[in-house]
Design a protein around this motif. Structure first.
Motif, PDB file in Angstrom:
ATOM      1  N   ARG A  35       0.797  -1.222   0.000  1.00  0.00           N
ATOM      2  CA  ARG A  35       0.000   0.000   0.000  1.00  0.00           C
ATOM      3  C   ARG A  35       0.837   1.283   0.000  1.00  0.00           C
ATOM      4  N   LYS A  36       2.127   1.202   0.236  1.00  0.00           N
ATOM      5  CA  LYS A  36       2.934   2.413   0.261  1.00  0.00           C
ATOM      6  C   LYS A  36       3.373   2.755  -1.167  1.00  0.00           C
ATOM      7  N   PRO A  37       2.936   3.880  -1.730  1.00  0.00           N
ATOM      8  CA  PRO A  37       3.263   4.178  -3.135  1.00  0.00           C
ATOM      9  C   PRO A  37       4.737   4.509  -3.319  1.00  0.00           C
ATOM     10  N   VAL A  38       5.274   4.061  -4.451  1.00  0.00           N
ATOM     11  CA  VAL A  38       6.670   4.325  -4.789  1.00  0.00           C
ATOM     12  C   VAL A  38       6.746   4.832  -6.228  1.00  0.00           C
ATOM     13  N   THR A  39       7.893   5.388  -6.562  1.00  0.00           N
ATOM     14  CA  THR A  39       8.168   5.855  -7.919  1.00  0.00           C
ATOM     15  C   THR A  39       9.128   4.888  -8.596  1.00  0.00           C
ATOM     16  N   LEU A  40       8.819   4.510  -9.835  1.00  0.00           N
ATOM     17  CA  LEU A  40       9.645   3.587 -10.599  1.00  0.00           C
ATOM     18  C   LEU A  40      10.375   4.325 -11.720  1.00  0.00           C
ATOM     19  N   PRO A  41      11.701   4.191 -11.824  1.00  0.00           N
ATOM     20  CA  PRO A  41      12.429   4.736 -12.974  1.00  0.00           C
ATOM     21  C   PRO A  41      12.517   3.688 -14.083  1.00  0.00           C
ATOM     22  N   PHE A  42      12.544   4.156 -15.340  1.00  0.00           N
ATOM     23  CA  PHE A  42      12.633   3.214 -16.462  1.00  0.00           C
ATOM     24  C   PHE A  42      13.180   3.916 -17.700  1.00  0.00           C
ATOM     25  N   GLU A  43      13.427   3.144 -18.722  1.00  0.00           N
ATOM     26  CA  GLU A  43      14.097   3.631 -19.928  1.00  0.00           C
ATOM     27  C   GLU A  43      13.156   4.429 -20.824  1.00  0.00           C
ATOM     28  N   ALA A  44      13.763   5.321 -21.609  1.00  0.00           N
ATOM     29  CA  ALA A  44      13.031   6.095 -22.615  1.00  0.00           C
ATOM     30  C   ALA A  44      13.857   6.105 -23.897  1.00  0.00           C
ATOM     31  N   TYR A  45      13.196   5.860 -25.018  1.00  0.00           N
ATOM     32  CA  TYR A  45      13.887   5.766 -26.304  1.00  0.00           C
ATOM     33  C   TYR A  45      13.276   6.753 -27.298  1.00  0.00           C
ATOM     34  N   SER A  46      14.126   7.506 -27.970  1.00  0.00           N
ATOM     35  CA  SER A  46      13.699   8.419 -29.024  1.00  0.00           C
ATOM     36  C   SER A  46      13.850   7.741 -30.374  1.00  0.00           C
TER      37      SER A  46
END
Length: 356
Positions: free
Chosen positions: A246-257
């Protein structure tokens, strides 16, 4: 007429005759005790039925945990290569079972001592995890409005699994309950499955696949590196009940142009807890070829994807769309050394605010 000789022998035989029933009782008791304490080992087969999995991707192998529901038995783990399963030998008794893929790399486990506490989670991470390939401080990096206090954790691996309950294993046969996802609504009144020597398990996707696209990106040719994040996601999964943290977290991930007009990405998540009101906001971090760094989404309504997450037709496969983005036109000429000079400690961010 009994002679003294006969009388003497009769007196010697009577105690022996009286001892015979007592010896029989003692022998019988010893036999029962030995039989009672002996663990009867049963050979059975575990089979995996993959009909509940929509995505064509599959793991390299599976592990199975048997948790005893009676004293005198121990927790057992069995590992299998491939997707078919195999034969095991286990003590007769009552159990609960958990299974999931054994080829994970990014996740951790805790509470493995019991069926109800067996949990999967991921470590803390950096918002630039995908571009620096390592953890670092998140201090000074712009965050989405209202999510500044969320922990940052890395995305999990793709996971498949299921559980089985009311398992009884004996030399006479096996009974158990393992319900396919597609049949759960119709299964409530059915009795346990009874088989001679086989347990069939129905793994399904335990984690979710999220994809996204940012369309109509202007000046995209000036981007040399980018990464993104999403807030309000679950940090862990309790495997037995498939209950999300139940504790919200932030997820980092890849981005492609694509170098033309679109930024895309794909990441794995445990999902979001449907009962929590926390928003789901994306952030995009961009480095341009003039040495500048920009962030998008801290206050922009178009990067608030809460409704898209909550209304997705399939909670396991979610596709997010953000339409329109303007990358600032470089004032300085491009720096040929920029692609090799990424600085993860940069704090001179240009926060770009764009209205819908």
């Amino acid at each position: 007429m009994m002679t003294p000789f006969h009388s003497f022998h009769m007196r010697r035989m009577i105690p022996v005759l009286l001892l015979l029933p007592l010896m029989a009782i003692i022998t019988a008791c010893d036999h029962k005790d030995l039989c009672y304490h002996h663990k009867h080992m049963v050979k059975l087969r575990l089979e995996f039925d993959w009909s509940d999995c929509e995505d064509p991707e599959r793991p390299d192998g599976m592990c199975v945990f048997f948790y005893p529901e009676q004293p005198g038995l121990e927790t057992r783990r069995f590992d299998f290569t491939g997707l078919q399963g195999g034969e095991i030998t286990i003590a007769a008794g009552r159990y609960r079972l958990l299974t999931y893929n054994n080829d994970t790399e990014s996740v951790f486990f805790r509470g493995m001592e019991s069926h109800s506490t067996h949990e999967v989670y991921t470590r803390s991470g950096g918002l630039f995890e995908s571009v620096t390939r390592g953890n670092q401080s998140n201090k000074g990096i712009p965050r989405a409005e209202g999510t500044e206090d969320e922990d940052v954790v890395i995305c999990p691996d793709m996971m498949w699994g299921c559980s089985a309950i009311d398992i009884t294993i004996s030399e006479q046969g096996i009974s158990y309950i393992c319900v396919p996802v597609k049949d759960k609504e119709e299964w409530m009144e059915r009795p346990p499955i009874v088989t001679e020597n086989t347990i069939t398990l129905y793994p399904h996707e335990l984690t979710c696949i999220y994809t996204y696209e940012i369309r109509n990106v202007n000046n995209i040719e000036h981007i040399y590196q980018a990464t993104a994040s999403l807030s309000g996601m679950a940090p862990n999964l309790m495997l037995a009940e498939e209950e999300l943290g139940r504790k919200p977290v932030t997820l980092p991930f890849e981005a492609y142009s694509d170098g033309v007009s679109k930024i895309t990405g794909r990441f794995i998540t445990f999902g979001h807890h449907a009962e929590l009101p926390d928003p789901h906001r994306m952030m995009l971090y961009v480095w341009t070829n003039d040495g500048k760094a920009y962030s998008f989404g801290s206050e922009s309504p178009r990067f608030n994807v809460t409704e898209q997450v909550h209304s997705a037709p399939n909670r396991r496969h979610v596709h997010l769309i953000i339409d329109g983005l303007d990358i600032p036109t470089p004032i300085d000429p491009p720096n040929p050394d920029v692609p090799g000079a990424f600085n993860p400690d940069i704090d001179d961010w240009g926060e770009v605010f764009q209205d819908v």
